[in-house]
Design a protein around this motif. Structure first.
Motif, PDB file in Angstrom:
ATOM      1  N   VAL A  14       0.842  -1.207   0.000  1.00 17.71           N
ATOM      2  CA  VAL A  14       0.000   0.000   0.000  1.00 17.71           C
ATOM      3  C   VAL A  14       0.874   1.253   0.000  1.00 17.71           C
ATOM      4  N   MET A  15       1.941   1.246   0.807  1.00 15.62           N
ATOM      5  CA  MET A  15       2.872   2.372   0.825  1.00 15.62           C
ATOM      6  C   MET A  15       3.480   2.604  -0.550  1.00 15.62           C
ATOM      7  N   LEU A  16       3.822   1.515  -1.223  1.00 11.88           N
ATOM      8  CA  LEU A  16       4.441   1.617  -2.549  1.00 11.88           C
ATOM      9  C   LEU A  16       3.487   2.250  -3.552  1.00 11.88           C
ATOM     10  N   LEU A  17       2.215   1.878  -3.485  1.00 10.77           N
ATOM     11  CA  LEU A  17       1.218   2.448  -4.388  1.00 10.77           C
ATOM     12  C   LEU A  17       0.979   3.931  -4.097  1.00 10.77           C
ATOM     13  N   ALA A  18       1.039   4.291  -2.813  1.00  8.40           N
ATOM     14  CA  ALA A  18       0.726   5.671  -2.416  1.00  8.40           C
ATOM     15  C   ALA A  18       1.918   6.606  -2.518  1.00  8.40           C
ATOM     16  N   ALA A  19       3.138   6.070  -2.630  1.00 11.65           N
ATOM     17  CA  ALA A  19       4.348   6.893  -2.526  1.00 11.65           C
ATOM     18  C   ALA A  19       4.419   7.970  -3.605  1.00 11.65           C
ATOM     19  N   ASP A  20       4.292   7.594  -4.879  1.00 14.74           N
ATOM     20  CA  ASP A  20       4.446   8.569  -5.957  1.00 14.74           C
ATOM     21  C   ASP A  20       3.351   9.639  -5.947  1.00 14.74           C
ATOM     22  N   PRO A  21       2.051   9.269  -5.822  1.00 11.51           N
ATOM     23  CA  PRO A  21       1.021  10.323  -5.756  1.00 11.51           C
ATOM     24  C   PRO A  21       1.221  11.274  -4.576  1.00 11.51           C
ATOM     25  N   LEU A  22       1.610  10.724  -3.413  1.00 10.38           N
ATOM     26  CA  LEU A  22       1.824  11.580  -2.251  1.00 10.38           C
ATOM     27  C   LEU A  22       2.994  12.536  -2.487  1.00 10.38           C
ATOM     28  N   ALA A  23       4.096  12.014  -3.019  1.00 16.10           N
ATOM     29  CA  ALA A  23       5.269  12.853  -3.261  1.00 16.10           C
ATOM     30  C   ALA A  23       4.952  13.959  -4.278  1.00 16.10           C
TER      31      ALA A  23
END
Length: 256
Positions: free
Chosen positions: A185-194
């Motif tokens: 889940v962190m991996l999926l959210a990392a790029d949009p959050l950044a």
């Protein structure tokens, strides 16, 4: 194999897995915010790769620590006791103590590092023209330095994460599955959050304020002052909601 099949067919195991996944995702938010803020200071073409590597290191550390779970549980044994105790709280427990385990010392070191890093980044953003230097892909940190800092914080957050998992269930397969799902889940959210943090300078300040608060909580926890995590994440959620309203208001003013 038989033990794994029994876990799969056990509703209690699924309930434990779901609960652990939620807890691990919540605990991983702190780690993800730090990785996003830090990697946004790298050249644009390196940011995504380093983010993925940082999250991969987090997964590797968690699985490694889970495999050494007997050693991890011993980290809560007292190794230093200065003999100081705070006044008793309403539950008859000292409000703070100076008997430290290795876990306490690691949390204090990680908290101090976060306080220093967040303060440094706040000064950098205030001093930079427009408060956005580094947000547009201008390199202000090397890849090696970023990975070292990510790895150091991964270790702190991983130990806290594993101790939480140990407190929830004794089944190692469930703990490992929960960690893998949460890191996914962190991996999926990392790029949009950044990307979101990079586009909005005020969100950068909000993220850094979160890191300051998390650092303070880690130091307090190391000294035996346990601040309920629900309070922390409620405050974070409220701050995010207020910032979302600010962003919406600015967008409407710009459009009007």
């Amino acid at each position: 194999m038989t033990a794994i099949m029994q876990l799969i067919s056990d509703p209690a195991a699924w309930a434990a897995l779901l609960t652990l996944v939620v807890l691990e995702v919540v605990l991983g938010i702190d780690n993800l915010v730090f990785i996003s803020v830090l990697t946004n200071k790298l050249p644009a073409e390196r940011q995504r790769g380093v983010r993925r590597l940082g999250i991969g290191l987090a997964l590797g550390l968690r699985l490694l620590l889970l495999s050494a779970i007997a050693w991890i549980t011993r980290l809560t044994a007292t190794v230093i006791d200065l003999g100081l105790r705070g006044p008793l709280d309403t539950h008859g427990e000292p409000s703070f103590s100076t008997d430290f385990s290795w876990r306490d010392l690691i949390l204090i070191a990680g908290g101090v590092f976060l306080l220093w890093k967040a303060t440094q980044e706040i000064h950098h953003n205030l001093d930079a023209p427009g408060g956005e230097k580094g947000a547009a892909g201008v390199a202000t940190i090397t890849v090696g330095a970023a990975l070292i800092q990510i790895l150091a914080l991964d270790m702190v957050f991983s130990i806290d994460s594993i101790l939480t998992a140990v407190g929830m269930t004794d089944d190692l397969p469930i703990m490992m599955a929960a960690v893998v799902i949460a890191v996914g889940v962190m991996l999926l959210a990392a790029d949009p959050l950044a990307r979101f943090i990079a586009r909005h300078p005020s969100v950068v300040m909000l993220a850094l304020a979160f890191l300051l608060m998390i650092g303070l909580v880690l130091v307090a926890d190391g000294f035996g002052v346990h601040i309920p995590k629900g309070y922390i994440y409620t405050a974070m959620a409220f701050s995010v909601a207020v910032e979302a309203l600010n962003l919406l208001a600015r967008r409407r003013r710009a459009a009007g």
